[in-house]
Design a protein around this motif. Structure first.
Motif, short mmCIF file in Angstrom:
data_model
loop_
_atom_site.label_atom_id
_atom_site.label_comp_id
_atom_site.label_asym_id
_atom_site.label_seq_id
_atom_site.Cartn_x
_atom_site.Cartn_y
_atom_site.Cartn_z
N ILE A 1 1.36 -49.91 -16.99
CA ILE A 1 0.17 -49.55 -16.21
C ILE A 1 0.41 -48.23 -15.48
CG2 ILE A 1 -1.29 -50.20 -14.24
CD1 ILE A 1 -0.70 -53.15 -15.01
N LYS A 2 1.57 -48.10 -14.83
CA LYS A 2 1.90 -46.86 -14.13
C LYS A 2 1.92 -45.67 -15.09
CE LYS A 2 3.15 -46.86 -9.84
NZ LYS A 2 2.34 -46.32 -8.76
N GLY A 3 2.27 -45.95 -16.34
CA GLY A 3 2.31 -44.89 -17.36
C GLY A 3 0.95 -44.58 -17.95
N GLY A 4 -0.08 -45.28 -17.48
CA GLY A 4 -1.44 -44.99 -17.92
C GLY A 4 -1.96 -45.85 -19.06
N LYS A 5 -1.17 -46.82 -19.50
CA LYS A 5 -1.62 -47.69 -20.59
C LYS A 5 -2.64 -48.69 -20.07
CE LYS A 5 1.27 -46.32 -23.90
NZ LYS A 5 2.08 -45.35 -23.23
N GLN A 6 -3.51 -49.15 -20.97
CA GLN A 6 -4.56 -50.10 -20.64
C GLN A 6 -4.50 -51.29 -21.60
OE1 GLN A 6 -6.72 -49.71 -17.97
NE2 GLN A 6 -5.40 -47.99 -17.50
N GLY A 7 -5.22 -52.34 -21.25
CA GLY A 7 -5.42 -53.58 -21.99
C GLY A 7 -4.77 -53.77 -23.33
N THR A 8 -5.48 -53.38 -24.40
CA THR A 8 -4.99 -53.68 -25.75
C THR A 8 -3.71 -52.93 -26.08
OG1 THR A 8 -6.48 -52.01 -26.68
CG2 THR A 8 -7.26 -54.29 -26.69
N ASP A 9 -3.53 -51.75 -25.49
CA ASP A 9 -2.27 -51.02 -25.70
C ASP A 9 -1.10 -51.80 -25.13
OD1 ASP A 9 -3.58 -48.87 -26.91
OD2 ASP A 9 -3.88 -47.84 -25.00
N ILE A 10 -1.28 -52.33 -23.91
CA ILE A 10 -0.21 -53.11 -23.28
C ILE A 10 0.05 -54.38 -24.09
CG2 ILE A 10 0.47 -54.42 -21.23
CD1 ILE A 10 -1.11 -52.36 -19.57
N LEU A 11 -1.00 -55.01 -24.57
CA LEU A 11 -0.86 -56.22 -25.37
C LEU A 11 0.02 -55.95 -26.59
CD1 LEU A 11 -1.69 -59.20 -25.85
CD2 LEU A 11 -3.63 -58.32 -27.14
N ALA A 12 -0.26 -54.90 -27.31
CA ALA A 12 0.53 -54.56 -28.50
C ALA A 12 1.97 -54.23 -28.14
CB ALA A 12 -0.11 -53.39 -29.24
N LEU A 13 2.16 -53.49 -27.06
CA LEU A 13 3.52 -53.11 -26.65
C LEU A 13 4.35 -54.31 -26.20
CD1 LEU A 13 2.61 -49.87 -24.68
CD2 LEU A 13 3.94 -50.00 -26.81
N ILE A 14 3.72 -55.22 -25.47
CA ILE A 14 4.47 -56.38 -24.98
C ILE A 14 4.83 -57.31 -26.14
CG2 ILE A 14 2.57 -57.96 -24.39
CD1 ILE A 14 3.98 -58.55 -21.81
N ARG A 15 3.95 -57.41 -27.11
CA ARG A 15 4.26 -58.23 -28.30
C ARG A 15 5.48 -57.67 -29.02
NH1 ARG A 15 -0.17 -59.15 -32.35
NH2 ARG A 15 1.38 -60.65 -33.05
N LYS A 16 5.51 -56.35 -29.16
CA LYS A 16 6.62 -55.71 -29.87
C LYS A 16 7.92 -55.78 -29.05
CE LYS A 16 7.99 -51.39 -31.99
NZ LYS A 16 7.64 -50.00 -32.27
N GLU A 17 7.83 -55.47 -27.76
CA GLU A 17 9.02 -55.43 -26.90
C GLU A 17 9.70 -56.79 -26.78
OE1 GLU A 17 11.87 -53.92 -24.17
OE2 GLU A 17 10.49 -52.87 -25.50
#
Length: 81
Positions: A39-55
């Protein structure tokens, strides 16, 4: 919908979140730390969802629940604008 924080918040390397406006601190688990940083890096909703799934190598339902729980807690603590 854009997500931003109401206060100036700082996250330590050990997971302590400090609210400069109130002086309060909170402890974030690794998932919360990850979401906070995105969020601090400027990411929003679906972007965070995809990143958290991968991470964290988790399914979409689990990732969505983690994100929803995190945002619910941020709203309860009045940290979102």
């Amino acid at each position: 919908m854009e997500t931003s924080f109401k206060s100036e918040l700082t996250l330590s390397d050990t997971g302590f979140l400090f609210d400069h406006s109130s002086g309060l601190t909170y402890t974030l688990n690794p998932t919360g730390q990850f979401i906070f940083n995105e969020i601090k890096g400027g990411k929003q909703g679906t972007d965070i969802l995809a990143l958290i799934r991968k991470e964290f190598n988790i399914d979409e339902d689990t990732a969505r629940k983690d994100i929803d729980d995190f945002f619910r807690q941020l709203r309860e603590l009045d940290l979102l604008s």
